[in-house]
Scaffold this active site. Sequence first.
Site, PDB file in Angstrom:
ATOM      1  N   ASP A  60      39.341  33.351  41.811  1.00 47.25           N
ATOM      2  CA  ASP A  60      38.239  32.946  40.925  1.00 47.25           C
ATOM      3  C   ASP A  60      37.175  34.035  40.864  1.00 47.25           C
ATOM      4  O   ASP A  60      36.655  34.466  41.893  1.00 47.25           O
ATOM      5  CB  ASP A  60      37.627  31.644  41.443  1.00 47.25           C
ATOM      6  N   TYR A  65      29.252  38.150  38.357  1.00 49.42           N
ATOM      7  CA  TYR A  65      29.309  38.568  39.762  1.00 49.42           C
ATOM      8  C   TYR A  65      29.264  40.094  39.831  1.00 49.42           C
ATOM      9  O   TYR A  65      30.295  40.771  39.855  1.00 49.42           O
ATOM     10  CB  TYR A  65      30.584  38.061  40.445  1.00 49.42           C
TER      11      TYR A  65
END
Length: 334
Positions: A60, A65
């Site tokens: 994931d 991010y």
Amino acid sequence: MSNSSNASMKKTTLGPSGIACSTIGLGTWAMGGWMWGGGDNAAAVLAIQASLDAGVTLIDTAPAYGLGRSESIVGTALKGRRQEAVVATKCGLVWHTQKGTHFFEEDGHPVHRHLGRESIFHECEESLKRLQTDYIDLYITHWQDSTTPVEETMGALLDLKKQGKIRAIGVSNVSPETLAEYLRYGPVDAAQERYSLIDREIEQTLVPLCTEHNVVVLGYSSLALGLLAGPIDPARQFTGDDQRAANPRFSAENRAKLKAFFEELEPLRQHLECSFGQLMIAWTLARGSVQVALCGARVSRQATENAGAGAVQLRDDALALIDAAAGRHLHALA
């Protein structure tokens, strides 16, 4: 410590899509470095490969991010092994446009919540490049956008699915009302929400709707940002932009409560020959509210240990013991 092999890793299916994946998934937020005090790309690549070796197939990630850094790391790690992985990534947190609503700043870039059709198509292409692949297994709306109708968002996702760019559709950080709206326009395969021993709100709110519509629940923060991984040294300091530095849950007072909690579970941990982190991940899956526990890791040792939770079997008496200890020690965590 219990180590996992492919044989001990249980599988589940991502809702109506029929895609099979491991019940333990690797979360790669920390690999992006942002809000985690930096990162080490080479170590992260090895951690992803160690996860695959241990039977973890669901990886994931998300563009937010590290502004693409985490996705790029995943792409590098999966070279030559793409077919072994079920890749989940996300859309809806954008820095290429000012549309939608401002959410936060990351590395000097304003990041907005935006799930407009044109933006989703743009994001998908960027993610495919960073991931070095021509398809995404599970594409998730990361945070919801109050400025775009759900019908438009879902229409874009369904078109991407028709084009073969994505195989399954997911939502994250969603209310039951918004999930119901998505379901009006087509099948939703997965909902990704925060869930752990100390974060159980979705049991009452979202899980019943997911159960009714065959939406698999992916629980993120299974170890509550590391809080449930085991006793934290009272002297440990969280530095830089590490979000835990300012998180009241990591206070000295709460570390003392956690210490007492883990001391009470020590005999059970020894009996099961596992780590505290593995015990908490096993609890998360045994409770039945989530079908996949997403666990973050930055190094191979953490990744392999998390995967080992798949081999830990918790009977009803063990679950009752954990719940009772949590009631005594953790009910008042900030």
